[in-house]
Design a protein around this motif. Structure first.
Motif, PDB file in Angstrom:
ATOM      1  N   VAL A   1       0.891  -1.153   0.000  1.00 38.97           N
ATOM      2  CA  VAL A   1       0.000   0.000   0.000  1.00 38.97           C
ATOM      3  C   VAL A   1       0.926   1.199   0.000  1.00 38.97           C
ATOM      4  CG1 VAL A   1      -1.725   1.300   1.306  1.00 38.97           C
ATOM      5  CG2 VAL A   1      -1.833  -1.182   1.265  1.00 38.97           C
ATOM      6  N   SER A   2       0.694   2.129  -0.905  1.00 39.71           N
ATOM      7  CA  SER A   2       1.581   3.292  -0.932  1.00 39.71           C
ATOM      8  C   SER A   2       0.790   4.582  -1.077  1.00 39.71           C
ATOM      9  CB  SER A   2       2.603   3.178  -2.068  1.00 39.71           C
ATOM     10  OG  SER A   2       1.963   3.184  -3.312  1.00 39.71           O
ATOM     11  N   ARG A   3       1.435   5.647  -0.600  1.00 41.07           N
ATOM     12  CA  ARG A   3       0.904   7.003  -0.733  1.00 41.07           C
ATOM     13  C   ARG A   3       2.040   7.862  -1.245  1.00 41.07           C
ATOM     14  NH1 ARG A   3      -1.430   6.270   4.980  1.00 41.07           N
ATOM     15  NH2 ARG A   3       0.671   6.821   5.485  1.00 41.07           N
ATOM     16  N   SER A   4       1.822   8.517  -2.361  1.00 39.27           N
ATOM     17  CA  SER A   4       2.837   9.387  -2.930  1.00 39.27           C
ATOM     18  C   SER A   4       2.267  10.784  -3.069  1.00 39.27           C
ATOM     19  CB  SER A   4       3.292   8.875  -4.295  1.00 39.27           C
ATOM     20  OG  SER A   4       3.871   7.592  -4.166  1.00 39.27           O
ATOM     21  N   VAL A   5       3.107  11.761  -2.836  1.00 42.26           N
ATOM     22  CA  VAL A   5       2.730  13.164  -2.966  1.00 42.26           C
ATOM     23  C   VAL A   5       3.676  13.783  -3.985  1.00 42.26           C
ATOM     24  CG1 VAL A   5       2.420  15.361  -1.764  1.00 42.26           C
ATOM     25  CG2 VAL A   5       2.006  13.207  -0.550  1.00 42.26           C
TER      26      VAL A   5
END
Length: 130
Positions: free
Chosen positions: A112-116
């Motif tokens: 699971v990833s979150r990139s900004v």
């Protein structure tokens, strides 16, 4: 997501091990993306144990026979928080693009990833159809 939310997205019970891999991606020496990947530790034992991090998470997963076979992505616009702005070297409140991914290997959640992404440095394109 909260730690419990990450565990749920990975299909894990509370207290099962999860690896967190935070990266700042650069272009011409300047930060353009902040990425947090949460990985099901049981599927990749020893992934982060070496003296150096792998150059590519997906290359490492491929080498272990665990490359994701499909993923669910969500894209949204937002503004940089104070912490994100400091890491991305932009003013707080700068427009950013947020990408959230849940990647599966076969039918097991592996990441699971979150990139900004700094919106002033990126263009988002989509290809539809064949």
């Amino acid at each position: 997501k909260s730690p419990a939310g990450v565990a749920r997205a990975l299909g894990l019970a509370p207290r099962e091990p999860v690896l967190r891999w935070r990266r700042i991606r650069l272009a011409d020496g300047s930060p353009v993306c902040l990425s947090d990947a949460y990985i099901n530790a049981a599927l990749v034992p020893g992934l982060l144990d070496g003296p150096d991090l792998p150059a590519s998470l997906y290359d490492e997963l491929t080498a272990r026979g665990r490359r994701p076979t499909w993923a669910e992505d969500s894209l949204s616009a937002g503004v940089a928080t104070a912490d994100e702005a400091a890491l991305l070297e932009c003013p707080e409140g700068t427009v950013v693009i947020r990408l959230t991914r849940r990647a599966l290997w076969e039918d097991r959640p592996i990441e699971v990833s979150r990139s900004v992404y700094r919106a002033d440095l990126h263009t988002v394109s989509f290809q539809l159809g064949g």
